[in-house]
Design a protein around this motif. Sequence first.
Motif, PDB file in Angstrom:
ATOM      1  N   ARG A 163     -12.799 121.281  72.042  1.00 13.18           N
ATOM      2  CA  ARG A 163     -12.155 121.012  73.325  1.00 13.18           C
ATOM      3  C   ARG A 163     -11.273 119.763  73.293  1.00 13.18           C
ATOM      4  O   ARG A 163     -10.558 119.485  74.245  1.00 13.18           O
ATOM      5  CB  ARG A 163     -13.227 120.847  74.408  1.00 13.18           C
ATOM      6  CG  ARG A 163     -14.045 122.099  74.642  1.00 13.18           C
ATOM      7  CD  ARG A 163     -13.221 123.177  75.330  1.00 13.18           C
ATOM      8  NE  ARG A 163     -12.976 122.836  76.733  1.00 13.18           N
ATOM      9  CZ  ARG A 163     -12.036 123.395  77.489  1.00 13.18           C
ATOM     10  NH1 ARG A 163     -11.227 124.294  76.961  1.00 13.18           N
ATOM     11  NH2 ARG A 163     -11.897 123.051  78.748  1.00 13.18           N
ATOM     12  N   GLY A 208      -8.594 122.483  80.511  1.00 14.53           N
ATOM     13  CA  GLY A 208      -9.173 121.146  80.379  1.00 14.53           C
ATOM     14  C   GLY A 208      -9.222 120.602  78.977  1.00 14.53           C
ATOM     15  O   GLY A 208      -9.814 119.538  78.754  1.00 14.53           O
ATOM     16  N   ARG A 218      -8.063 118.678  75.569  1.00 11.42           N
ATOM     17  CA  ARG A 218      -7.391 117.389  75.393  1.00 11.42           C
ATOM     18  C   ARG A 218      -6.835 117.262  73.973  1.00 11.42           C
ATOM     19  O   ARG A 218      -7.517 117.608  72.999  1.00 11.42           O
ATOM     20  CB  ARG A 218      -8.375 116.237  75.640  1.00 11.42           C
ATOM     21  CG  ARG A 218      -9.016 116.232  77.025  1.00 11.42           C
ATOM     22  CD  ARG A 218      -8.007 115.764  78.063  1.00 11.42           C
ATOM     23  NE  ARG A 218      -8.611 115.568  79.360  1.00 11.42           N
ATOM     24  CZ  ARG A 218      -8.497 116.425  80.378  1.00 11.42           C
ATOM     25  NH1 ARG A 218      -7.804 117.552  80.224  1.00 11.42           N
ATOM     26  NH2 ARG A 218      -9.069 116.178  81.536  1.00 11.42           N
ATOM     27  N   GLY A 270     -11.197 112.328  78.440  1.00 12.28           N
ATOM     28  CA  GLY A 270     -12.191 112.480  79.488  1.00 12.28           C
ATOM     29  C   GLY A 270     -11.661 113.175  80.726  1.00 12.28           C
ATOM     30  O   GLY A 270     -10.473 113.450  80.873  1.00 12.28           O
ATOM     31  N   GLU A 271     -12.560 113.429  81.652  1.00 15.24           N
ATOM     32  CA  GLU A 271     -12.216 114.120  82.895  1.00 15.24           C
ATOM     33  C   GLU A 271     -11.251 113.303  83.747  1.00 15.24           C
ATOM     34  O   GLU A 271     -10.417 113.862  84.464  1.00 15.24           O
ATOM     35  CB  GLU A 271     -13.494 114.428  83.689  1.00 15.24           C
ATOM     36  CG  GLU A 271     -14.431 115.411  83.007  1.00 15.24           C
ATOM     37  CD  GLU A 271     -13.791 116.760  82.784  1.00 15.24           C
ATOM     38  OE1 GLU A 271     -13.034 117.218  83.667  1.00 15.24           O
ATOM     39  OE2 GLU A 271     -14.024 117.353  81.712  1.00 15.24           O
ATOM     40  N   GLY A 317      -7.208 113.857  83.647  1.00  9.49           N
ATOM     41  CA  GLY A 317      -6.740 115.229  83.796  1.00  9.49           C
ATOM     42  C   GLY A 317      -5.341 115.394  84.336  1.00  9.49           C
ATOM     43  O   GLY A 317      -4.779 116.490  84.256  1.00  9.49           O
TER      44      GLY A 317
END
Length: 250
Positions: free
Chosen positions: A81, A133, A135, A230-231, A234
Amino acid sequence: MRTAVITGAGRGIGRATAFALARDGYAVAVGYHRNAESAAEVVDTISRNGGRAAAFALDVADRDQCAEFVRAAGEQLGPVRAVVSNATGFGSGSPSLGKALETPWHTYERQFATRVGSLLALVAAARPHLDGGGRVVTTVSTGTDRHVPGYAAIAAAMAAAESVVRYLAVELGRDGITVNLVSGGVVATDALRDISPDPERLLATAARATPLGRAGTPEDLAEVVAFLCGEGAGWITGRSVVTDGGNSLR
């Protein structure tokens, strides 16, 4: 568990990034070229702290090896991811330093394969798992914006990687994938010995020229990479996050 693949993760910025992403809940695929012992130490440290990691040997200038790295990491650790393209190509047996017209073409080719080819190969291999999502982060240096003696091939390749980041950010954005880069100033790593005959002097000079009064550490850059993975990052894409203590302001 989500997995992050990191090239050049056996030492320096890549090593610090492996620890930061493991702390943040990623399983970490530690890509390394020659130093198996150092990569094994990174894996052992992450494992002893409750994380999951595995080491994989590869030459990032070989696109097929980059694709195999991602495949093997996904199979062993889980869907990839996050992609962190960090390997420098230093210490590969191909000298990288020299004036622009005195640097042999194969050195430019090696640097472009390391910086651009590997980024494209890693992202292409991870692409099926990045939607919604995923990265992508690559590391470069502020040497792309100024003249650094002997840095022609390295800077040219890193500048090309910056351009590729912008194209990937637009082309992958609709699928929820962010693509960014971290541009570092002078950082105290072993790699300085590959590009400077007097690394201590270089660090001291950088500290004097930097508003924050010191050269960077691998952790300084690793924390920015971790944030971008990280979130909370975004809605950041196609950007270069300059991380140099303010050095480029002067």
